[in-house]
Design an enzyme around this catalytic site. Sequence first.
Site, mmCIF file in Angstrom:
data_model
loop_
_atom_site.group_PDB
_atom_site.id
_atom_site.type_symbol
_atom_site.label_atom_id
_atom_site.label_comp_id
_atom_site.label_asym_id
_atom_site.label_seq_id
_atom_site.Cartn_x
_atom_site.Cartn_y
_atom_site.Cartn_z
ATOM 1 N N LYS A 41 0.833 -1.206 0.000
ATOM 2 C CA LYS A 41 0.000 0.000 0.000
ATOM 3 C C LYS A 41 0.866 1.254 0.000
ATOM 4 O O LYS A 41 0.451 2.304 -0.431
ATOM 5 C CB LYS A 41 -0.891 0.019 1.245
ATOM 6 C CG LYS A 41 -2.247 -0.609 1.019
ATOM 7 C CD LYS A 41 -3.220 -0.149 2.083
ATOM 8 C CE LYS A 41 -4.554 -0.866 1.874
ATOM 9 N NZ LYS A 41 -5.550 -0.494 2.839
HETATM 10 N N1 GLU Z 1 -11.912 -2.415 4.460
HETATM 11 C C1 GLU Z 1 -11.457 -3.599 3.803
HETATM 12 C C2 GLU Z 1 -10.237 -3.272 2.966
HETATM 13 O O1 GLU Z 1 -10.010 -2.118 2.633
HETATM 14 C C3 GLU Z 1 -12.513 -4.196 2.894
HETATM 15 C C4 GLU Z 1 -13.607 -4.807 3.659
HETATM 16 C C5 GLU Z 1 -14.700 -5.453 2.820
HETATM 17 O O2 GLU Z 1 -14.860 -5.131 1.639
HETATM 18 O O3 GLU Z 1 -15.426 -6.259 3.405
HETATM 19 O O4 GLU Z 1 -9.489 -4.166 2.645
#
Ligand code: GLU
Length: 310
Positions: free
Chosen positions: A243
């Site tokens: 990231k």
């Molecule tokens: N917040 C999670 C992420 O950014 C994704 C969660 C989901 O889509 O259930 O990896």
Amino acid sequence: MTTVSDKDMIVGRFAPSPTGPLHVGSLVAALGSYLVARNAGGQWLLRMEDLDLPRVVPGIADDMMATLEKLALHWDGEVLYQSRRTEHYRAAADELQRRGLAYACGCTRSEIAQIASAPHEEGLVYPGLCRDGLPPEKVERALRVKVYDEVISFDDGIMGRYSQHLTASCGDFVIHRADGPYAYHLAVVVDDAASGVNQVVRGADLLASTPRQIYLQRIFDFPTPAYFHLPLVTGPDGAKLSKRDNAVSLAAGRDLEQEGGRLLLAALRFLGQSPPPELQGAAPAEILEWGVAHLDICAIPRTPAPFLYP
Ligand code: GLU
């Protein structure tokens, strides 16, 4: 004329964690979830998963929304912020405790590591040390939900059938840390149900988490959404994408007014779609319109791959 009742309406969502700028992995998740929902004539919601406040970078949620807007990925309704929904997670955790399905655990990570069998892909399997009551010398460190000896299976719209034996792969899992936020698994299940989400399209890094989420949905008597897990974007060498890698950040050093269309075309190709050459140079809205109308879910690959961006 037939009308679609609310009951039949597809409701999808994109749920980024604002812990760093949108990157190509999140672009793929945003586009994939948008296309699958819109292709079914459904709504597409946006939820900021900003529960883990120390990891949230100030301003990133706004940047993410500005980036989505520039890419014409317009969402429906109000944005949901998990950081404002703690009372709902607390109510859900309290209910589990009241029903005898959750218990206080005082184990440290190293205590668990000493006793647990070899770590599973999902981390250490909790050996249930505090299941029958917190030993008097221990303080509560976490709340865990009890799992039972059963296999949870579901049919993923991209990856196919997926099964997991919760006792063997994670054991009783944490839904709240005494010094931290409610756990992602609990929050996602509570929020998807509260928003009427019935279609979840997201990265395959969450495929192995899905049985735990289905398990919680069953306990709460929430409907289980349809799941579609998208292939992960790797770095150019096939290794995990970071990231923090600026080269893949969408916000840094890119003029999305100029590049947005090209990025979307590259993301469509990553998802196995074949946009026609005439779309080269087209605006994001036009590219999305084509993508929604021509989505071929069967063409979405199952294996991780680098993001090719000419
Ligand atoms: N917040 C999670 C992420 O950014 C994704 C969660 C989901 O889509 O259930 O990896």
